[in-house]
Design an enzyme around this catalytic site. Structure first.
Site, mmCIF file in Angstrom:
data_model
loop_
_atom_site.group_PDB
_atom_site.id
_atom_site.type_symbol
_atom_site.label_atom_id
_atom_site.label_comp_id
_atom_site.label_asym_id
_atom_site.label_seq_id
_atom_site.Cartn_x
_atom_site.Cartn_y
_atom_site.Cartn_z
ATOM 1 N N TYR A 1 3.323 0.731 -6.565
ATOM 2 C CA TYR A 1 4.339 -0.300 -6.357
ATOM 3 C C TYR A 1 3.787 -1.618 -6.886
ATOM 4 O O TYR A 1 2.656 -1.993 -6.584
ATOM 5 C CB TYR A 1 4.650 -0.442 -4.855
ATOM 6 C CG TYR A 1 5.475 -1.669 -4.557
ATOM 7 C CD1 TYR A 1 6.867 -1.610 -4.560
ATOM 8 C CD2 TYR A 1 4.864 -2.899 -4.331
ATOM 9 C CE1 TYR A 1 7.614 -2.748 -4.324
ATOM 10 C CE2 TYR A 1 5.606 -4.037 -4.095
ATOM 11 C CZ TYR A 1 6.989 -3.953 -4.098
ATOM 12 O OH TYR A 1 7.722 -5.078 -3.876
ATOM 13 N N GLU B 1 10.837 -6.181 -8.751
ATOM 14 C CA GLU B 1 10.022 -5.052 -8.325
ATOM 15 C C GLU B 1 9.983 -3.966 -9.379
ATOM 16 O O GLU B 1 11.018 -3.650 -9.977
ATOM 17 C CB GLU B 1 10.612 -4.413 -7.057
ATOM 18 C CG GLU B 1 10.350 -5.184 -5.798
ATOM 19 C CD GLU B 1 10.948 -4.489 -4.576
ATOM 20 O OE1 GLU B 1 12.030 -3.885 -4.695
ATOM 21 O OE2 GLU B 1 10.332 -4.557 -3.518
#
Ligand code: GDP
Ligand code: MN
Length: 378
Positions: free
Chosen positions: A101, A189
């Site tokens: 991530y 993101e």
């Protein structure tokens, strides 16, 4: 304003983040042709303005064009968190060795842009953040210098990358940071950022939220707004001139004035529950407005009670009371309603409501407590 994955991918790619070329398709036939052009296995991905598409069945691997056709047929038209899928993105499938991530947010508590990373990337990142917050690494950017290479390298080491991988990781962090800075984003993101079979980084997903207040200086981003993909009730509110943000509590709030609306939400929380929305019916509370507001709020199945909080300044309370009563006749109100009404002509307003069986409260805390009590009834 949220961008679609394919739009966010383009912005990241333009700043050096490695991304596979994809093709946006509106029909299953187009998806089959896209898979044909790409050659080899592909992934067909729903383009909707929400996360969690993978878990909802909106991301499907397809070995060949025929499978891509079937996958697109299944995904197009499906609803993910109440949003209908109108388009899919077809991208080459990647052999995944690791999922990471990587994100950049405007951290309001730190007053700085912050890079976040986790070795536990992928579809369960929300669980990771909730259960093992120490697994989410953070690097705060200097407001003047931005994110330094040594910070990106430090992140790379903490994520356990080899030296060669760290060299390739630094430009990705920089590319992400520049994307946020240059688009005035509040969030971007990449989840997952993957390492493929030949140890290359590739961004497989992208999410970007642009600060609405900065859109005036980004006409190229404003042009990306997808009206039909937005929450239908937020769109309806905007067209009625009502400021509305959906939240996840149980008390629906109808308030005149943004400051009073914020205070009302605080009052609901102080009384022990949470608001289902922010709403400012913006000056005046004529029946059409109140009716529209009631319809918007009642569209949310989580709403257990409604708190109407009106301060009559220029608006007269008797007029507001008539508006509320007329709106209640127009809309089938299925949950209890609490009204707090003060200001010009408040005695008249309260008398009108009382005659119709609604007792108006005079203080905000009493009204909030009543609404919370009604919302928490079994
Ligand atoms: P999200 O669920 O909305 O975040 O959608 P993502 O684009 O992140 O996809 C969800 C998951 O699908 C990813 O975490 C991957 O595990 C998987 N996935 C996406 N693209 C590929 C791919 O090219 N190859 C493989 N093997 N899996 C993929
Ligand atoms: Mn994702």
């Amino acid at each position: 304003m949220n961008l679609h994955e394919y739009q966010a991918r383009g912005l990241l790619a333009a700043r050096g983040v490695p991304i596979t070329e994809g093709i946006v398709c509106a029909t299953a036939e187009e998806a089959r042709d896209a898979a044909e052009r790409i050659g080899g296995p592909v992934v067909v991905k729903a383009q909707v303005l929400t996360g969690g598409r993978g878990k909802a069945g909106g991301v499907k691997l397809a070995a060949d064009p025929a499978e891509a056709h079937r996958a697109a047929q299944a995904i197009l038209g499906m609803s993910i968190r109440d949003l209908v899928v109108h388009r899919v993105l077809v991208v080459p499938a990647i052999d995944i060795k690791r999922e990471i991530y990587l994100g950049c947010i405007l951290d309001r508590a730190q007053c700085c842009l912050t890079i976040m990373a986790s070795a536990d990337g992928g579809m369960d990142i929300e669980d990771v953040a909730a259960r093992t917050p120490e697994r989410i690494l953070r690097m705060t950017a200097d407001p003047f210098l931005g994110i330094a290479d040594y910070q990106a390298r430090d992140l790379g080491f903490q994520l356990g990358f080899e030296v060669g991988m760290i060299r390739r990781f630094v430009p990705i962090v920089n590319g992400l940071f520049r994307t946020v800075l240059e688009t005035d984003a509040s969030l971007c993101e990449i989840n997952p950022l993957v390492i493929d079979a030949s140890d290359q980084f590739i961004a497989l997903d992208a999410k970007l939220t642009v600060d609405d207040n900065a859109l005036y200086r980004h006409p190229e981003l404003e042009a990306m707004r997808d009206l039909e993909a937005e929450d239908p009730f937020e769109r309806q509110a905007r067209s009625e001139g009502i400021n509305f943000v959906r939240l996840d509590g149980a008390v629906g709030c109808i308030v005149n004035g943004a400051g009073l609306a914020m205070a009302t939400m605080d009052a609901v929380k102080l009384a022990g529950s949470s608001p289902a929305n922010f709403m400012d019916v913006a000056g005046g509370a004529r029946s059409e407005r109140v009716a529209a507001a009631l319809r918007i709020i009642l569209s949310d199945p989580n709403v257990r009670s409604i708190l109407i909080n009106i301060f009559g300044g220029i608006t007269r309370c008797d007029e507001v009371a008539r508006g509320i009563l007329r709106a209640r006749d127009e809309v089938d109100v299925s949950v209890p309603m609490v009204v707090r009404l003060v200001g010009t002509n408040e005695a008249d307003g309260r008398a009108l409501l009382a005659a119709a069986g609604i007792e108006a409260q005079t203080t905000m805390s009493a009204a909030a407590e009543a609404a919370v009590r009604l919302a928490s009834r079994p």
